[in-house]
Enzyme design. Sequence first.
Site, PDB file in Angstrom:
ATOM      1  CD  GLU A  55      35.367  61.533  14.970  1.00  0.00           C
ATOM      2  OE1 GLU A  55      34.207  61.402  15.383  1.00  0.00           O
ATOM      3  OE2 GLU A  55      36.376  61.484  15.720  1.00  0.00           O
ATOM      4  CB  ALA A 160      41.983  30.520  37.028  1.00  0.00           C
ATOM      5  CB  THR A 202      44.557  38.367  47.231  1.00  0.00           C
ATOM      6  OG1 THR A 202      43.325  37.653  47.190  1.00  0.00           O
ATOM      7  CG2 THR A 202      45.375  38.063  45.993  1.00  0.00           C
ATOM      8  CG  ASP A 206      48.654  35.011  46.114  1.00  0.00           C
ATOM      9  OD1 ASP A 206      48.852  33.998  46.817  1.00  0.00           O
ATOM     10  OD2 ASP A 206      47.633  35.179  45.426  1.00  0.00           O
ATOM     11  NE  ARG A 213      54.550  39.806  35.576  1.00  0.00           N
ATOM     12  CZ  ARG A 213      53.666  39.882  36.564  1.00  0.00           C
ATOM     13  NH1 ARG A 213      53.456  41.030  37.188  1.00  0.00           N
ATOM     14  NH2 ARG A 213      52.987  38.812  36.933  1.00  0.00           N
ATOM     15  CD  GLU A 300      44.087  39.666  37.999  1.00  0.00           C
ATOM     16  OE1 GLU A 300      44.862  38.785  38.438  1.00  0.00           O
ATOM     17  OE2 GLU A 300      44.358  40.379  37.021  1.00  0.00           O
ATOM     18  CB  SER A 308      32.066  41.863  48.919  1.00  0.00           C
ATOM     19  OG  SER A 308      32.358  41.199  50.130  1.00  0.00           O
TER      20      SER A 308
END
Length: 375
Positions: A55, A160, A202, A206, A213, A300, A308
């Site tokens: 506002e 995915a 993970t 990885d 990015r 992720e 969990s």
Amino acid sequence: MENDSKERFMRAAIELAKKGEGWTNPNPLVGAVIVKENQIIGQGYHHKYGDLHAERDALRDCHERGNDPSGAQIFVTLEPCCHTGKQPPCVEAIVEAGIKKVVVGSRDPNPLVSGKGAAFLRERGVEVEEDFLRSECDALNFIFFHYITSKTPYVALKYAMTADGKIATAAGKSKWISCQESRDYVHQLRKQYSCILCGIGTALADDPLLTCRIEGGKNPTRIICDSNLRLPLESKLVQSAADVPTIVACCDNTDPDFLEKEKALQEKGVQIIRAGSSCVDLRLLLKALGERNLDSVLVEGGSKINFSFLEQGLAQKLYCFVAPKIFGGAAPSPVGGQGVLEVSDAFGLAAKNARKIGSDFLIEYDITERVCSQE
């Protein structure tokens, strides 16, 4: 004013609000449009946490254009605030500007506002119309609404999978299941959420960066659930902790080797949250994150941590990317753990949106009560 015109002005405010995505947390996304004689004479939005509210930003724009807001209407996506925080109350600015009518989209569940803003305006002779395009305005702030009422972060799971529900091949290969367009979209999500979380499995498998990015992006706070502090000091997460906020959640442990590792991580810039006696207690972790004004978490992680969050009823949303591939075999699925024994124990989902992204499909679900009705 005709209803078509009102919709046009509120939708303009909604689009303005979206420009603040990723920058206003833990504050809401808000847009505002000032209208006089059916013309927009000023517009604004909440750009960043601590900056002008929508506002006041719209009034600033109005004055910079040389326009007089007295007698005008203001369309705002969320009830104007009536308390002093990082900024003074917006209701006072509206009254001082001589605005005659305020059209509000969402009601603010913040106990400091919650109807008090509208009441303040009405008591001073300003007409207030509430709930205009409310569902569209509410959709802007599902994160804020959860956080301001629960004081814990809104949690979304993201994974995915192939068309047969696999997240890796039988040999454990997973790069890449989803297409480039889907992976780009994930970076948009990383901008939207305050935190990104994964488990130590993970992180070890990885060695990810877990950063955003994209051009104009903002890195989320990275959280690794690592009960026994197994995260290597040479990992990308630790090596970049001085530049990107990084939290390792662990359990209570007084073992000298554990304390030495904890100190070494802290010297690299890693923040430590102790949450649990033998393993990380997700509920305690979320409480601690909320106390740090971190309003949202994008998970992720792997199948174990996904289960969990679901089992403990701690997740509110699911982003499911489905790729046009089939792996077959005994490959892992997105949600592991012990699973459920009865159909009636299934975790309930409500589909909110489905769309094609590149060659994939993204299905968005709200996570509902843990019940599956056959009726």
